[in-house]
Each structure stands twice: as C-alpha cells, then as structure tokens.
Enzyme design. Structure first.
Site, mmCIF file in Angstrom:
data_model
loop_
_atom_site.group_PDB
_atom_site.id
_atom_site.type_symbol
_atom_site.label_atom_id
_atom_site.label_comp_id
_atom_site.label_asym_id
_atom_site.label_seq_id
_atom_site.Cartn_x
_atom_site.Cartn_y
_atom_site.Cartn_z
ATOM 1 N N GLU A 172 46.864 26.758 43.393
ATOM 2 C CA GLU A 172 47.589 27.309 44.375
ATOM 3 C C GLU A 172 46.908 28.141 45.158
ATOM 4 O O GLU A 172 46.010 28.851 44.531
ATOM 5 C CB GLU A 172 48.819 28.171 43.552
ATOM 6 C CG GLU A 172 49.780 28.981 44.302
ATOM 7 C CD GLU A 172 50.165 27.814 45.649
ATOM 8 O OE1 GLU A 172 51.059 27.005 45.240
ATOM 9 O OE2 GLU A 172 49.977 28.149 46.708
ATOM 10 N N LYS A 231 39.527 25.061 43.659
ATOM 11 C CA LYS A 231 40.120 26.199 43.477
ATOM 12 C C LYS A 231 39.132 27.536 43.394
ATOM 13 O O LYS A 231 39.071 28.400 44.145
ATOM 14 C CB LYS A 231 41.239 26.247 42.365
ATOM 15 C CG LYS A 231 41.840 27.676 42.192
ATOM 16 C CD LYS A 231 42.646 27.888 43.377
ATOM 17 C CE LYS A 231 42.993 29.628 43.666
ATOM 18 N NZ LYS A 231 43.673 29.806 44.707
ATOM 19 N N CYS A 287 42.305 37.658 41.730
ATOM 20 C CA CYS A 287 41.635 36.207 41.909
ATOM 21 C C CYS A 287 40.278 36.299 41.989
ATOM 22 O O CYS A 287 39.568 35.878 41.461
ATOM 23 C CB CYS A 287 42.287 35.500 42.837
ATOM 24 S SG CYS A 287 44.113 35.073 42.240
HETATM 25 P P1 NAD Z 1 50.811 36.818 36.408
HETATM 26 O O1 NAD Z 1 50.484 37.723 35.495
HETATM 27 O O2 NAD Z 1 51.739 37.618 37.525
HETATM 28 O O3 NAD Z 1 52.174 36.106 35.750
HETATM 29 C C1 NAD Z 1 52.024 35.211 34.636
HETATM 30 C C2 NAD Z 1 53.126 35.233 33.708
HETATM 31 O O4 NAD Z 1 52.933 34.282 32.675
HETATM 32 C C3 NAD Z 1 53.442 36.635 32.921
HETATM 33 O O5 NAD Z 1 54.879 36.849 33.717
HETATM 34 C C4 NAD Z 1 53.286 36.356 31.443
HETATM 35 O O6 NAD Z 1 54.195 37.005 30.772
HETATM 36 C C5 NAD Z 1 53.694 34.645 31.609
HETATM 37 N N1 NAD Z 1 53.159 34.023 30.177
HETATM 38 C C6 NAD Z 1 51.801 34.284 29.803
HETATM 39 N N2 NAD Z 1 52.030 33.524 28.630
HETATM 40 C C7 NAD Z 1 53.104 32.771 28.627
HETATM 41 C C8 NAD Z 1 53.782 31.832 27.408
HETATM 42 N N3 NAD Z 1 52.979 31.299 26.565
HETATM 43 N N4 NAD Z 1 54.955 31.320 27.789
HETATM 44 C C9 NAD Z 1 55.617 31.811 28.826
HETATM 45 N N5 NAD Z 1 55.272 32.941 29.549
HETATM 46 C C10 NAD Z 1 53.882 33.044 29.589
HETATM 47 O O7 NAD Z 1 49.956 35.978 36.894
HETATM 48 P P2 NAD Z 1 49.739 35.232 38.315
HETATM 49 O O8 NAD Z 1 49.256 36.255 39.590
HETATM 50 O O9 NAD Z 1 51.174 34.640 38.702
HETATM 51 O O10 NAD Z 1 48.655 34.282 38.086
HETATM 52 C C11 NAD Z 1 48.943 33.008 37.238
HETATM 53 C C12 NAD Z 1 47.917 31.803 37.538
HETATM 54 O O11 NAD Z 1 47.663 31.732 38.872
HETATM 55 C C13 NAD Z 1 46.409 32.594 37.262
HETATM 56 O O12 NAD Z 1 45.899 31.615 36.535
HETATM 57 C C14 NAD Z 1 46.037 32.812 38.669
HETATM 58 O O13 NAD Z 1 44.372 32.861 38.671
HETATM 59 C C15 NAD Z 1 46.485 31.802 39.423
HETATM 60 N N6 NAD Z 1 46.539 32.093 40.912
HETATM 61 C C16 NAD Z 1 46.855 33.571 41.121
HETATM 62 C C17 NAD Z 1 47.314 33.828 42.696
HETATM 63 C C18 NAD Z 1 47.713 35.260 43.004
HETATM 64 O O14 NAD Z 1 47.654 35.416 44.171
HETATM 65 N N7 NAD Z 1 48.042 35.959 42.049
HETATM 66 C C19 NAD Z 1 46.862 32.796 43.556
HETATM 67 C C20 NAD Z 1 46.569 31.579 43.182
HETATM 68 C C21 NAD Z 1 46.489 31.232 41.814
HETATM 69 C C1 UDX Z 2 43.285 35.094 47.282
HETATM 70 C C2 UDX Z 2 42.918 33.833 48.069
HETATM 71 O O1 UDX Z 2 43.056 34.381 49.410
HETATM 72 C C3 UDX Z 2 44.280 32.930 47.999
HETATM 73 O O2 UDX Z 2 43.907 31.606 48.485
HETATM 74 C C4 UDX Z 2 44.046 32.497 46.465
HETATM 75 O O3 UDX Z 2 45.071 31.746 46.086
HETATM 76 C C5 UDX Z 2 44.427 33.681 45.700
HETATM 77 O O4 UDX Z 2 43.207 34.970 45.992
HETATM 78 P P1 UDX Z 2 44.858 37.243 47.309
HETATM 79 O O5 UDX Z 2 43.984 37.659 46.432
HETATM 80 O O6 UDX Z 2 46.266 37.314 46.953
HETATM 81 O O7 UDX Z 2 44.545 35.745 47.695
HETATM 82 O O8 UDX Z 2 44.637 37.908 48.730
HETATM 83 P P2 UDX Z 2 43.501 38.028 50.280
HETATM 84 O O9 UDX Z 2 44.112 38.075 51.214
HETATM 85 O O10 UDX Z 2 42.659 36.860 49.756
HETATM 86 O O11 UDX Z 2 42.730 39.203 49.903
HETATM 87 C C6 UDX Z 2 42.023 39.604 48.745
HETATM 88 C C7 UDX Z 2 41.272 40.761 48.890
HETATM 89 O O12 UDX Z 2 40.224 40.785 49.909
HETATM 90 C C8 UDX Z 2 42.297 42.254 49.327
HETATM 91 O O13 UDX Z 2 41.784 43.143 48.514
HETATM 92 C C9 UDX Z 2 41.874 42.275 50.569
HETATM 93 O O14 UDX Z 2 42.219 43.586 51.123
HETATM 94 C C10 UDX Z 2 40.280 42.009 50.776
HETATM 95 N N1 UDX Z 2 40.056 41.516 52.228
HETATM 96 C C11 UDX Z 2 40.329 40.529 52.452
HETATM 97 C C12 UDX Z 2 38.944 42.045 52.919
HETATM 98 O O15 UDX Z 2 38.595 43.305 52.253
HETATM 99 N N2 UDX Z 2 38.606 41.707 54.043
HETATM 100 C C13 UDX Z 2 39.005 40.558 54.488
HETATM 101 O O16 UDX Z 2 38.554 40.235 55.688
HETATM 102 C C14 UDX Z 2 40.060 39.832 53.708
#
Ligand code: NAD
Ligand code: UDX
Length: 485
Positions: A172, A231, A287
């Site tokens: 994602e 990713k 991330c």
């Molecule tokens: P999060 O902590 O917000 O959500 C994860 C959820 O999974 C939690 O609610 C937890 O309770 C649940 N969970 C854990 N183990 C479980 C199980 N065995 N059964 C059922 N539920 C369970 O995490 P997130 O930010 O959504 O990230 C999820 C993944 O996506 C990570 O690998 C992260 O690196 C990736 N990712 C995150 C972002 C972002 O912007 N947050 C973007 C891209 C990818």
């Molecule tokens: C990032 C990636 O952008 C996204 O593609 C991936 O799926 C998850 O990780 P996110 O961490 O949610 O997303 O936000 P992002 O907008 O990338 O910002 C990350 C951090 O960098 C923030 O603290 C933001 O304030 C900082 N940032 C971003 C800067 O300091 N300068 C910039 O120019 C851009």
C-alpha cells in the site's frame, strides 16, 4: 475464481480500515469484512457517531457512511471472516523488533505469522492471501510454507489438502492525511505474484477488483520479490529526499542561504521534481524509519555492508535533525530550559492525522524533558493519553542507547507534560513555542494575542516553516525557522 465476491481483511488499522472502506465503496458487488483482535477498535469502526472512527482521515467518514452495513462490515470474528472469504488481505502491523535477534532494526513479523497460521488452520476452501502489510523481501515464501504445511495433518502426517492457497504481494502506498484521495487516485497499484498458473489467476482476480476504479495501465504486475522490495525502496527514496534537504538546511543556517529557496530552485529541474523537498524538524510516521531500518537489516543479512551503511545514513541524519531542533531551543533559551514553559503546537507526525507514531515531537519533547522543561501541548486531533503513552513508550524502547538519556518515570512525565484543549491556554505565560506539526489552523491564529500572553523575549521555533516570518517578527517574536540563516 477471477471474480471475487467476498473479501476479508485482517487488521483494522490506518491501512486496513481506509483501504477496505474504499474497496467497498467502489465495488458494491463485493462483501468486505474487516476484522481485528482489538475489540475497542472494531467498536469504534462501528460507532454511529462517525467522529469516533479510530482513524482520523479527511473524507473517510463519508466513505464509511456510504458502505458500512451495505457491503462493508467490521467484526472481531477473525475465524468466521477467514472461512467465508475467497480473498484475505493481511494488513496487520509490522513494527521494528524491540527484542532478540534484529532488535531495533528488523521488522517484527509475529503478527503476520499468526495470521498465516490462523488462515492455515481455519480455511476449508481455496483462498487468495494478499500481503498488504509492508514486509521484508521473501516473506511470501514464509507465508507459503506455513499455509502449505496446514494441509498436512499434525497427528498422522498425512496430507488432507483441504484448501489451496495463492499468495500475492500488494503493498500500500497511501500516505496518512491524504489516504482517501491516494486510494481513489493511486499513481499505481502494484501486484506481485508467484510464478505459477494459480499465481497468475490470483493476480488477475485482484487486478479486476482495482480495475473498478483504477485505469488498467496503472495496475502493474511484477514478480513477488520485486513487489515486496519495491515498497521498501519507495519509502527509502522518499525519506532520502527529506534527509537530503534537511542536511542542506543545516548548511543554510551556517551560511545565510534559505532552504526553501534552494528547494524551489532545484525542484524546478524536472529531473529532481518539487515534491518531498520540504525541510522540517525531521520525518516521522510509522513507515519511513521502520522500513529503512528493515532494508538496512536485509542488506547486512545479505552481506552488503556498504549498501546498508548508505541507507542507514538517512535515519542517522533524521535523528540529527530532531536533535538539532531540540538543542537550538535549549541554546536559545540561555542554555537551559529547566523549569521553563515550552509550548508545543502539534504532536501528530504530520497534519490531518491523529497518528503520532515516531512523530518528531516525541523526540524533541524527550530531549527537553531531560533538561527538565515543562511542556504544554496543543494538537487539534491527538488525545492526551496518546501523548503520555508515546513518551512512556520511548523511555522503554530507546533505539539510540548511545545517547546519555536518563529514564523518566511515568509520574515525572505526567508532572512535566500538560495537554491543553486550546492553543491560547497552551501558550499562556510560555517562554517559547515550538511548531512540530504543520496543521493549517496554526497559520490562522491571532498571533498578536498569543504574543501578549507570553513571557518576553517571546521565542518561536518553527519546525515546519509554515508561519509568516515577517508578520511574526513585526509583532516582536524572536523567530527561528529551519534552514534560514
Ligand atoms: P495499525 O497498527 O494501525 O493496524 C494494525 C491492526 O492489526 C491493529 O488494529 C491490530 O490490532 C491488528 N492486528 C494485529 N495482529 C492481528 C491478528 N493476528 N489478528 C487480527 N488483527 C490483528 O497498522 P497500520 O498503520 O495499518 O499498518 C499496517 C501495515 O501496513 C504495516 O505493515 C505498515 O508498514 C503498512 N503500511 C502502513 C502505512 C501507513 O500509512 N500507516 C502505509 C503503507 C503501508
Ligand atoms: C509514507 C509514504 O509517503 C507512503 O507512500 C507510504 O505508504 C507510507 O509512508 P506517511 O508516513 O503516511 O506516508 O506520510 P508522508 O506524507 O510520507 O510523511 C512522512 C513524514 O515526512 C511526515 O512526518 C512528514 O511531515 C515528513 N515530510 C514529508 C517532510 O518532512 N518533508 C516533506 O517534504 C514530506
């Protein structure tokens, strides 16, 4: 089947929730069930009051309102959802390990492994298992091994072949704060599949779902390892740009150049591009740091120390940037902040989210607390308990143990840190203000009123370069920005 009718998603977090809400909204013919082991999270997703959704994202309440109860469901029944569905997204957290082998570097895959084991145990029909979580290269192999061993009976060793599995990687790329637009208008959707007929069929089934709203040419398919590695690489490149411009900000401060001018000048070169060149107090979020450390760990594992060191420097520079900001506050306040009131505007790691994971604010606060500052926080979306939890978590899981940071007890943290409901309360009688998050509302405040309420000299440290420098200086503030000598 290449036309999926029932989807399950394990993990109702920042990725699982918004992603599945958009799939359900765009595909009314598909039933989408999001499950989680955290009952409070599920209750919040089901709350009538849409302002209580566990994830704050602009546009999300509207999407949930449209699909929830129609073809979007949130539940704690993980097994039921696995059994019912044809396709299962694994969207659980993969944080940096805080113990044992790979501590502080490698991704902790225990939650992903648990999901795979549970799917293997429960499934009685064929399933497409989709890695949505960000995972190290070759994790699909581990998932496949677990799933395949399920068809072997533990007692007799006989194969019962009750279900067959295909494993896909579908990372994602959404960013928090813009998740809904990112999902609706993704630059690309990436699907990695195994090199087999089943793998190709599964790939098509997933591509067909996205094709309901994403143009086909933007749905790209690769081998599964390439997808997993893409990713980590995308996040490493994005974070690298921020560390690059932040490194230049330090030089700007010494030389009298202006980092925003430099960013604008280089960004107009179409080969460089203008995005992600905003200098700041340092990147945060769940991330960037996690994924780079994971990449570094992988490189060391595969005996590529030069490559590992190259990427590790992106994180080192980010630590330096946060430290520099905190140190500048202490230096400017005559070398001590002990007993002084420092107001924090913003605690979230970026604007338009309530997420605070790895927020620069946590690290800056920690350094000031080491010097016994009194910190007064205002953030429009972050709850007080989250702020205390963040600081307590850092005490227990400090990555950088070479820093001579003392341990603060929960009581000390609660004594020294106050959380306010209004920016005016937070800044009343303050010695200094630090802007940690670029919330738009900070730009609209009555800064004269804030100035009048502060102790003089009234210091402001703009960690996001969002405030109007000339206007604040005219009021009388002592303003320090990032990268402006
Ligand atoms: P999060 O902590 O917000 O959500 C994860 C959820 O999974 C939690 O609610 C937890 O309770 C649940 N969970 C854990 N183990 C479980 C199980 N065995 N059964 C059922 N539920 C369970 O995490 P997130 O930010 O959504 O990230 C999820 C993944 O996506 C990570 O690998 C992260 O690196 C990736 N990712 C995150 C972002 C972002 O912007 N947050 C973007 C891209 C990818
Ligand atoms: C990032 C990636 O952008 C996204 O593609 C991936 O799926 C998850 O990780 P996110 O961490 O949610 O997303 O936000 P992002 O907008 O990338 O910002 C990350 C951090 O960098 C923030 O603290 C933001 O304030 C900082 N940032 C971003 C800067 O300091 N300068 C910039 O120019 C851009």
């Amino acid at each position: 089947p290449t036309e999926i009718k029932k989807i399950a998603c394990i993990g109702a977090g920042y990725v699982g929730g918004p992603t599945m809400a958009v799939i359900a909204q765009q595909c009314p013919h598909i039933q989408v069930t999001v499950v989680d082991i955290n009952p409070q999270r599920i209750a919040d997703w089901n709350d009538e009051d849409l302002s209580k959704l566990p994830v704050y994202e602009p546009g999300l309440p509207e999407v949930v309102a449209e699909a929830r109860g129609r073809n979007l469901f949130f539940s704690t029944d993980v097994e039921g959802a696995i059994r019912e569905s044809e396709m299962i997204f694994i969207s659980v957290n993969t944080p940096t390990k805080t113990y044992g082998v790979g501590k502080g570097m490698a991704a902790d895959l225990k939650y992903v492994e648990l999901c795979a084991r549970q799917i293997a145990e429960v499934a009685t029909s064929n399933k497409i298992v989709v890695e949505k979580s960000t995972l190290p290269v070759r994790t699909a192999q581990a998932i496949r091994t677990i799933l395949d061993s399920s068809s072997i009976n533990g007692d007799t060793g006989a194969s019962n072949k009750k279900a067959q599995f295909a494993v896909l990687s579908n990372p994602e790329f959404l960013a928090e704060g813009t998740a809904i637009t990112d999902l609706l208008h993704a630059d690309r959707v990436l699907i990695g599949s195994e090199d087999s007929e089943g793998g190709k069929q599964a790939e098509q089934a997933l591509a067909n779902i996205y094709a309901n709203w994403i143009p086909r040419e933007q749905i790209i398919t690769t081998r599964i390892w390439s997808s997993e590695l893409s990713k980590l690489t995308a996040n490493a490149f994005l974070a690298q740009r921020i560390s690059s411009i932040n490194s230049i900000s330090a030089l700007c401060e010494r030389t009298g150049a202006d980092v925003d001018e430099v960013a604008r000048a280089i960004g107009m070169d179409s080969r460089i591009g203008s995005k992600f060149l905003k200098s700041s107090v340092g990147f945060g979020g769940s991330c960037f740091q996690k994924d780079i450390l994971n990449l570094v760990y992988l490189c060391r594992h595969f005996n590529l120390p030069e490559v590992a060191d190259y990427w590790e420097q992106v994180v080192t520079l980010n630590d330096y940037q946060k430290h520099r900001f905190a140190k500048q506050i202490i230096d400017s306040l005559f070398n001590t902040v002990s007993g002084k009131k420092i107001s924090f505007l913003g605690w979230a790691f970026k604007k338009d989210t309530n997420d605070t994971r790895e927020s620069a604010a946590i690290y800056v606060a920690d350094e000031l607390l080491q010097d016994r500052a009194e910190i007064h926080v205002y953030d429009p979306k972050v709850k007080a308990e989250q702020i205390y939890a963040d600081l307590e978590y850092l005490q227990a899981n400090r990555r950088n143990t070479t820093q001579e940071n003392g341990q603060l007890s929960s009581e000390e943290i609660r004594q020294l840190v106050n959380v306010h409901q209004s920016p005016f309360d937070a800044t009343q009688n303050a010695h200094a203000i630090a802007v940690l998050t670029e919330w738009d509302e900070f730009k609209t405040y009555d800064w004269q009123k804030i100035y009048d309420g502060m102790l003089k000299p009234a210091f402001i440290f703009d960690g996001r370069n969002i405030l109007d420098r000339e206007a604040l200086k005219a009021i009388g503030f002592e303003l320090t920005s990032i990268g402006k000598g």
